[in-house]
Write an enzyme that holds these catalytic residues in place. Structure first.
Site, PDB file in Angstrom:
ATOM      1  CE1 TYR A 141     -24.169  27.739 -35.280  1.00  0.00           C
ATOM      2  CE2 TYR A 141     -22.370  26.666 -34.105  1.00  0.00           C
ATOM      3  CZ  TYR A 141     -22.846  27.363 -35.195  1.00  0.00           C
ATOM      4  OH  TYR A 141     -21.991  27.671 -36.218  1.00  0.00           O
ATOM      5  N   GLY A 284     -19.742  23.081 -21.448  1.00  0.00           N
ATOM      6  CA  GLY A 284     -19.826  22.488 -22.786  1.00  0.00           C
ATOM      7  C   GLY A 284     -18.552  22.555 -23.608  1.00  0.00           C
TER       8      GLY A 284
END
Ligand code: UDP
Length: 329
Positions: A141, A284
């Protein structure tokens, strides 16, 4: 002349449409309605159901309308999904930008304000993060959006397309009249999930990890109200109209709040004793993400009106109370 809002049926895009209309501007919306909601688009805006990767259909909009500038929100934005399906992100986000810049150039539209992200920085090297800090995304992303920023920079050099990239941190809240708000399927964001717990739609909120290197152990993010965010886009459009150079700005409040503090603020804002449990960390997630948005304040003259997370959450709660089933109502 109109401003074209790409992704104007989405959460932030639909608030941008309201912001532009309140400023007396004419608005054209392009959205493929994959994530957006037709009902989120103010009826005063002209609406086209078009996928921006469809060059012929996008060109037809530019031929039909007198577009002077573009604000671009039409991108996928769920980090774990981008890790599982990276090509979906490089197709919709990155390749979509190629088509958009081609069409803009062919129609001599030379100004774009772009919705970028804190995810372009990856793991921060400083807190608060500055625009000049290294951009090393750690997921597809963030990479897809960094590539979009770079494409605009080269398109500026070659064709004189001027751009402002606004790098967001965490966006929350809703327009104060409660007419539009956040409604994602599936919902992954903290504030709407806490409010689902407040509304009895889930028994509790799971707080992802309590062993971060932060004062209370819960990870810390920088929350900005969606109307403050869209106000910054309006300032960025004016900045480009005045003939300034292309630039990137962080948009954050500069104050971090932990997940636990957000739950406490939501209890205060809603008056509901929201149940919360500690779960495992989400993959993450860095400990702290807080923006230095001095440049947006000094250069664009941005002055956020909501400086208190309980007030931000109150506006999101107003939307939830008015629309318990989101846009299904
Ligand atoms: N978060 C959480 N529980 C949830 C959703 C999110 O504890 O159900 C935490 C998440 O770990 C992060 C913060 O809330 O620290 C904001 O997450 P969100 O997904 O809203 O935004 P992101 O920071 O990932 O863009």
């Amino acid at each position: 002349m109109s401003v074209l809002v790409l992704g104007g049926a989405g959460y932030i895009g639909s608030h941008m449409v309201k912001q532009l209309l309140a400023d007396g501007q004419e608005v054209v919306v392009v959205d493929n309605l994959v994530k957006g909601h037709r009902a989120a688009v103010d009826s005063r805006a002209k609406f086209y159901e078009v996928d921006l990767r469809d060059k012929a259909a996008l060109s037809a909009v530019f031929e039909q309308e007198q577009i002077e500038a573009v604000v671009h929100f039409a991108a996928f934005s769920i980090v774990p999904e981008s890790v599982a399906e990276p090509l979906k992100y490089f197709d919709n986000n990155t390749a979509g930008m190629v088509t958009l810049l081609e069409v803009m150039n062919e129609h001599d539209v030379k100004q774009i304000v772009f919705s970028s992200t804190a995810a372009t920085y990856g793991n921060p090297v400083h807190i608060p993060i500055k625009e000049t800090d290294p951009q090393n995304p750690i997921n597809p992303y963030g990479e897809s959006k960094l590539m979009m920023e770079k494409m605009m920079a080269w398109a500026d050099q070659a064709y004189g397309i001027k751009w402002v990239a606004l790098r967001y941190f965490n966006v929350a809240g809703a327009i104060e009249d409660g007419s539009i708000g956040e409604d994602h399927e599936p919902e992954t964001h903290l504030v709407p999930i806490i409010l689902q717990a407040a509304a009895g739609k889930r028994p509790y909120i799971e707080m992802f990890g309590d062993d971060y290197q932060t004062p209370d152990g819960f990870n810390v993010r920088d929350y900005v109200h969606v109307m403050d965010l869209t106000a910054a886009h309006l300032l960025a459009l004016n900045y480009l109209k005045e003939g300034h150079d292309s630039a990137a700005f962080n948009l954050g409040s500069a104050t971090g709040f932990s997940v636990k503090e957000m739950v406490a603020a939501a209890r205060e804002a809603t008056g509901v004793d929201i149940q919360a449990k500690v779960g495992p960390r989400r993959a993450g997630d860095p400990d702290i993400l807080v923006a230095d948005s001095t440049a947006a304040r000094e250069v664009l003259g941005w002055q956020p009106q909501f400086d208190n997370v309980a007030d931000i959450i109150k506006t999101a709660w107003h939307w939830v109370e008015m629309h318990p089933n989101g846009y299904e109502d």
